[in-house]
Write a protein that holds these residues in place. Structure first.
Motif, PDB file in Angstrom:
ATOM      1  N   THR A 168       0.838  -1.202   0.000  1.00 18.55           N
ATOM      2  CA  THR A 168       0.000   0.000   0.000  1.00 18.55           C
ATOM      3  C   THR A 168       0.874   1.254   0.000  1.00 18.55           C
ATOM      4  O   THR A 168       1.789   1.383   0.821  1.00 18.55           O
ATOM      5  CB  THR A 168      -0.929   0.040   1.229  1.00 18.55           C
ATOM      6  OG1 THR A 168      -1.867  -1.024   1.139  1.00 18.55           O
ATOM      7  CG2 THR A 168      -1.691   1.357   1.301  1.00 18.55           C
ATOM      8  N   ASN A 169       0.615   2.151  -0.933  1.00 17.87           N
ATOM      9  CA  ASN A 169       1.340   3.420  -0.991  1.00 17.87           C
ATOM     10  C   ASN A 169       0.603   4.429  -0.117  1.00 17.87           C
ATOM     11  O   ASN A 169      -0.524   4.825  -0.423  1.00 17.87           O
ATOM     12  CB  ASN A 169       1.414   3.919  -2.437  1.00 17.87           C
ATOM     13  CG  ASN A 169       2.278   5.171  -2.571  1.00 17.87           C
ATOM     14  OD1 ASN A 169       1.965   6.197  -2.007  1.00 17.87           O
ATOM     15  ND2 ASN A 169       3.343   5.060  -3.346  1.00 17.87           N
ATOM     16  N   VAL A 170       1.240   4.830   0.977  1.00 18.25           N
ATOM     17  CA  VAL A 170       0.590   5.716   1.952  1.00 18.25           C
ATOM     18  C   VAL A 170       0.227   7.059   1.333  1.00 18.25           C
ATOM     19  O   VAL A 170      -0.840   7.607   1.588  1.00 18.25           O
ATOM     20  CB  VAL A 170       1.487   5.909   3.189  1.00 18.25           C
ATOM     21  CG1 VAL A 170       0.866   6.920   4.156  1.00 18.25           C
ATOM     22  CG2 VAL A 170       1.710   4.585   3.893  1.00 18.25           C
ATOM     23  N   GLY A 171       1.113   7.591   0.498  1.00 18.28           N
ATOM     24  CA  GLY A 171       0.836   8.882  -0.140  1.00 18.28           C
ATOM     25  C   GLY A 171      -0.399   8.823  -1.020  1.00 18.28           C
ATOM     26  O   GLY A 171      -1.257   9.713  -0.977  1.00 18.28           O
ATOM     27  N   ASP A 172      -0.494   7.762  -1.826  1.00 19.65           N
ATOM     28  CA  ASP A 172      -1.658   7.594  -2.701  1.00 19.65           C
ATOM     29  C   ASP A 172      -2.935   7.401  -1.888  1.00 19.65           C
ATOM     30  O   ASP A 172      -4.005   7.903  -2.249  1.00 19.65           O
ATOM     31  CB  ASP A 172      -1.462   6.399  -3.638  1.00 19.65           C
ATOM     32  CG  ASP A 172      -0.388   6.660  -4.682  1.00 19.65           C
ATOM     33  OD1 ASP A 172      -0.058   7.842  -4.898  1.00 19.65           O
ATOM     34  OD2 ASP A 172       0.114   5.689  -5.279  1.00 19.65           O
ATOM     35  N   LEU A 173      -2.824   6.647  -0.791  1.00 22.03           N
ATOM     36  CA  LEU A 173      -3.989   6.411   0.066  1.00 22.03           C
ATOM     37  C   LEU A 173      -4.491   7.723   0.667  1.00 22.03           C
ATOM     38  O   LEU A 173      -5.701   7.967   0.704  1.00 22.03           O
ATOM     39  CB  LEU A 173      -3.627   5.423   1.176  1.00 22.03           C
ATOM     40  CG  LEU A 173      -4.737   5.115   2.193  1.00 22.03           C
ATOM     41  CD1 LEU A 173      -5.938   4.483   1.506  1.00 22.03           C
ATOM     42  CD2 LEU A 173      -4.202   4.214   3.301  1.00 22.03           C
ATOM     43  N   CYS A 174      -3.573   8.548   1.132  1.00 19.07           N
ATOM     44  CA  CYS A 174      -3.957   9.843   1.716  1.00 19.07           C
ATOM     45  C   CYS A 174      -4.643  10.738   0.686  1.00 19.07           C
ATOM     46  O   CYS A 174      -5.623  11.424   0.989  1.00 19.07           O
ATOM     47  CB  CYS A 174      -2.737  10.546   2.291  1.00 19.07           C
ATOM     48  SG  CYS A 174      -2.088   9.767   3.801  1.00 19.07           S
ATOM     49  N   LYS A 175      -4.129  10.736  -0.545  1.00 15.50           N
ATOM     50  CA  LYS A 175      -4.758  11.530  -1.600  1.00 15.50           C
ATOM     51  C   LYS A 175      -6.162  11.024  -1.888  1.00 15.50           C
ATOM     52  O   LYS A 175      -7.097  11.802  -2.095  1.00 15.50           O
ATOM     53  CB  LYS A 175      -3.913  11.472  -2.875  1.00 15.50           C
ATOM     54  CG  LYS A 175      -2.613  12.253  -2.804  1.00 15.50           C
ATOM     55  CD  LYS A 175      -1.852  12.157  -4.123  1.00 15.50           C
ATOM     56  CE  LYS A 175      -0.534  12.928  -4.041  1.00 15.50           C
ATOM     57  NZ  LYS A 175       0.240  12.805  -5.305  1.00 15.50           N
ATOM     58  N   GLU A 176      -6.309   9.712  -1.928  1.00 15.11           N
ATOM     59  CA  GLU A 176      -7.612   9.108  -2.205  1.00 15.11           C
ATOM     60  C   GLU A 176      -8.626   9.452  -1.115  1.00 15.11           C
ATOM     61  O   GLU A 176      -9.795   9.722  -1.400  1.00 15.11           O
ATOM     62  CB  GLU A 176      -7.449   7.592  -2.302  1.00 15.11           C
ATOM     63  CG  GLU A 176      -8.736   6.852  -2.618  1.00 15.11           C
ATOM     64  CD  GLU A 176      -9.235   7.083  -4.038  1.00 15.11           C
ATOM     65  OE1 GLU A 176     -10.440   6.928  -4.280  1.00 15.11           O
ATOM     66  OE2 GLU A 176      -8.397   7.421  -4.908  1.00 15.11           O
ATOM     67  N   LEU A 177      -8.169   9.470   0.130  1.00 10.23           N
ATOM     68  CA  LEU A 177      -9.064   9.744   1.257  1.00 10.23           C
ATOM     69  C   LEU A 177      -9.225  11.240   1.527  1.00 10.23           C
ATOM     70  O   LEU A 177     -10.133  11.643   2.257  1.00 10.23           O
ATOM     71  CB  LEU A 177      -8.547   9.047   2.518  1.00 10.23           C
ATOM     72  CG  LEU A 177      -8.468   7.517   2.471  1.00 10.23           C
ATOM     73  CD1 LEU A 177      -7.893   6.983   3.778  1.00 10.23           C
ATOM     74  CD2 LEU A 177      -9.839   6.911   2.203  1.00 10.23           C
ATOM     75  N   GLY A 178      -8.323  12.051   0.973  1.00 10.36           N
ATOM     76  CA  GLY A 178      -8.393  13.491   1.204  1.00 10.36           C
ATOM     77  C   GLY A 178      -7.959  13.887   2.608  1.00 10.36           C
ATOM     78  O   GLY A 178      -8.531  14.787   3.222  1.00 10.36           O
ATOM     79  N   ILE A 179      -6.931  13.208   3.116  1.00  8.59           N
ATOM     80  CA  ILE A 179      -6.422  13.507   4.457  1.00  8.59           C
ATOM     81  C   ILE A 179      -4.898  13.604   4.396  1.00  8.59           C
ATOM     82  O   ILE A 179      -4.273  13.219   3.404  1.00  8.59           O
ATOM     83  CB  ILE A 179      -6.824  12.414   5.476  1.00  8.59           C
ATOM     84  CG1 ILE A 179      -6.282  11.051   5.022  1.00  8.59           C
ATOM     85  CG2 ILE A 179      -8.341  12.368   5.649  1.00  8.59           C
ATOM     86  CD1 ILE A 179      -6.533   9.929   6.022  1.00  8.59           C
ATOM     87  N   THR A 180      -4.294  14.094   5.482  1.00 11.68           N
ATOM     88  CA  THR A 180      -2.837  14.164   5.557  1.00 11.68           C
ATOM     89  C   THR A 180      -2.287  12.887   6.187  1.00 11.68           C
ATOM     90  O   THR A 180      -3.023  12.105   6.808  1.00 11.68           O
ATOM     91  CB  THR A 180      -2.393  15.366   6.410  1.00 11.68           C
ATOM     92  OG1 THR A 180      -2.886  15.181   7.749  1.00 11.68           O
ATOM     93  CG2 THR A 180      -2.938  16.667   5.847  1.00 11.68           C
ATOM     94  N   ARG A 181      -0.984  12.694   6.059  1.00 13.26           N
ATOM     95  CA  ARG A 181      -0.333  11.534   6.692  1.00 13.26           C
ATOM     96  C   ARG A 181      -0.496  11.594   8.212  1.00 13.26           C
ATOM     97  O   ARG A 181      -0.700  10.576   8.875  1.00 13.26           O
ATOM     98  CB  ARG A 181       1.156  11.515   6.335  1.00 13.26           C
ATOM     99  CG  ARG A 181       1.459  11.078   4.917  1.00 13.26           C
ATOM    100  CD  ARG A 181       2.948  11.207   4.635  1.00 13.26           C
ATOM    101  NE  ARG A 181       3.269  10.826   3.281  1.00 13.26           N
ATOM    102  CZ  ARG A 181       3.734   9.627   2.924  1.00 13.26           C
ATOM    103  NH1 ARG A 181       3.934   8.690   3.847  1.00 13.26           N
ATOM    104  NH2 ARG A 181       4.022   9.349   1.670  1.00 13.26           N
ATOM    105  N   GLN A 182      -0.390  12.837   8.764  1.00 10.85           N
ATOM    106  CA  GLN A 182      -0.528  12.996  10.206  1.00 10.85           C
ATOM    107  C   GLN A 182      -1.904  12.528  10.682  1.00 10.85           C
ATOM    108  O   GLN A 182      -2.036  11.851  11.704  1.00 10.85           O
ATOM    109  CB  GLN A 182      -0.310  14.461  10.603  1.00 10.85           C
ATOM    110  CG  GLN A 182       1.121  14.948  10.411  1.00 10.85           C
ATOM    111  CD  GLN A 182       1.376  15.448   8.995  1.00 10.85           C
ATOM    112  OE1 GLN A 182       0.606  15.168   8.083  1.00 10.85           O
ATOM    113  NE2 GLN A 182       2.468  16.192   8.829  1.00 10.85           N
ATOM    114  N   THR A 183      -2.943  12.901   9.905  1.00 10.46           N
ATOM    115  CA  THR A 183      -4.299  12.483  10.256  1.00 10.46           C
ATOM    116  C   THR A 183      -4.426  10.977  10.169  1.00 10.46           C
ATOM    117  O   THR A 183      -5.032  10.334  11.040  1.00 10.46           O
ATOM    118  CB  THR A 183      -5.320  13.148   9.309  1.00 10.46           C
ATOM    119  OG1 THR A 183      -5.245  14.569   9.460  1.00 10.46           O
ATOM    120  CG2 THR A 183      -6.735  12.693   9.617  1.00 10.46           C
ATOM    121  N   LEU A 184      -3.855  10.397   9.124  1.00 14.65           N
ATOM    122  CA  LEU A 184      -3.922   8.937   8.956  1.00 14.65           C
ATOM    123  C   LEU A 184      -3.285   8.216  10.130  1.00 14.65           C
ATOM    124  O   LEU A 184      -3.893   7.326  10.742  1.00 14.65           O
ATOM    125  CB  LEU A 184      -3.222   8.544   7.654  1.00 14.65           C
ATOM    126  CG  LEU A 184      -3.107   7.035   7.383  1.00 14.65           C
ATOM    127  CD1 LEU A 184      -4.495   6.438   7.131  1.00 14.65           C
ATOM    128  CD2 LEU A 184      -2.191   6.780   6.191  1.00 14.65           C
TER     129      LEU A 184
END
Length: 210
Positions: A167-183
């Motif tokens: 899983t690419n964390v950056g792509d996941l964050c973009k898909e969800l519309g959140i930041t890495r910190q929020t994730l």
């Protein structure tokens, strides 16, 4: 070919386009080449304007009675005229403060250049005010900008995705519309719930139980 566009707006009390129509016809616009919208100038959905602009071809000239019949604001107007210019289409304004605007002439192009400069100036002022406002808010201990919100649905998807290898964390964050910190506040790198995540799902379950 001359193509005319008219707009009637209840906001300014102009209930008919008779005056505009007469002026456009007197200018030489063919009655079959007239487009008319009945809406507020601030309303983005103006189907006849869209159809009018789409119908224009290289060498045509769009004729309007006044500038305020065409654009919602200065930037919208500049964008329209810029698009027409790029396509080799002229714009002529018959009356009002923009009557000097005829992009088929050298003087008209100069006037449009001034409009474009004013629109750019307006954008810069807005940008400067926004930056200054955010700086002032930060100085007072407040964070500006749009909040990045985690929802129960996003959280469940994040849990399932983070538990999968590759899983690419950056792509996941973009898909969800959140930041890495929020994730990472809600989910661990292996997909396990963290304290914020447990609280969010507990709150969601309590809402469902009501």
């Amino acid at each position: 070919m001359l193509v005319g566009y008219m707009r009637v707006s209840k906001a300014d009390g102009s209930q008919t386009t008779n005056l505009q129509r007469d002026a456009l016809l007197a200018e030489g616009v063919d009655p079959e080449a007239l487009y008319e919208d009945r809406a507020s100038g601030k309303k983005e959905d103006r189907p006849e304007l869209a159809a009018c602009v789409k119908s224009l071809r290289h060498g045509d000239t769009l004729v309007v009675w006044k500038l305020d019949r065409l654009g919602r604001d200065l930037r919208h107007l500049v964008n329209i005229v810029h698009d027409l210019t790029q396509r080799g289409i002229g714009l002529k304004v018959l009356t009002g403060q923009g009557a000097a605007l005829d992009t088929t002439t050298a003087s008209g192009k100069l006037v449009f250049g001034i409009f474009a400069a004013l629109a750019e100036f307006e954008r810069e002022l807005i940008s400067e005010r926004t930056i200054a406002g955010l700086a002032a808010a930060r100085a007072r201990g407040r964070k500006g900008g749009r909040p990045y919100k985690m929802t129960p649905a996003k959280l469940r998807l994040a849990m399932a995705s983070m538990g999968k290898p590759g899983t690419n964390v950056g792509d996941l964050c973009k898909e969800l519309g959140i930041t890495r910190q929020t994730l990472y506040r809600h989910v661990s790198p292996t997909g396990e719930l963290r304290e914020d995540g447990r609280k969010l799902l507990a709150k969601d379950r309590s809402k469902v139980a009501r």
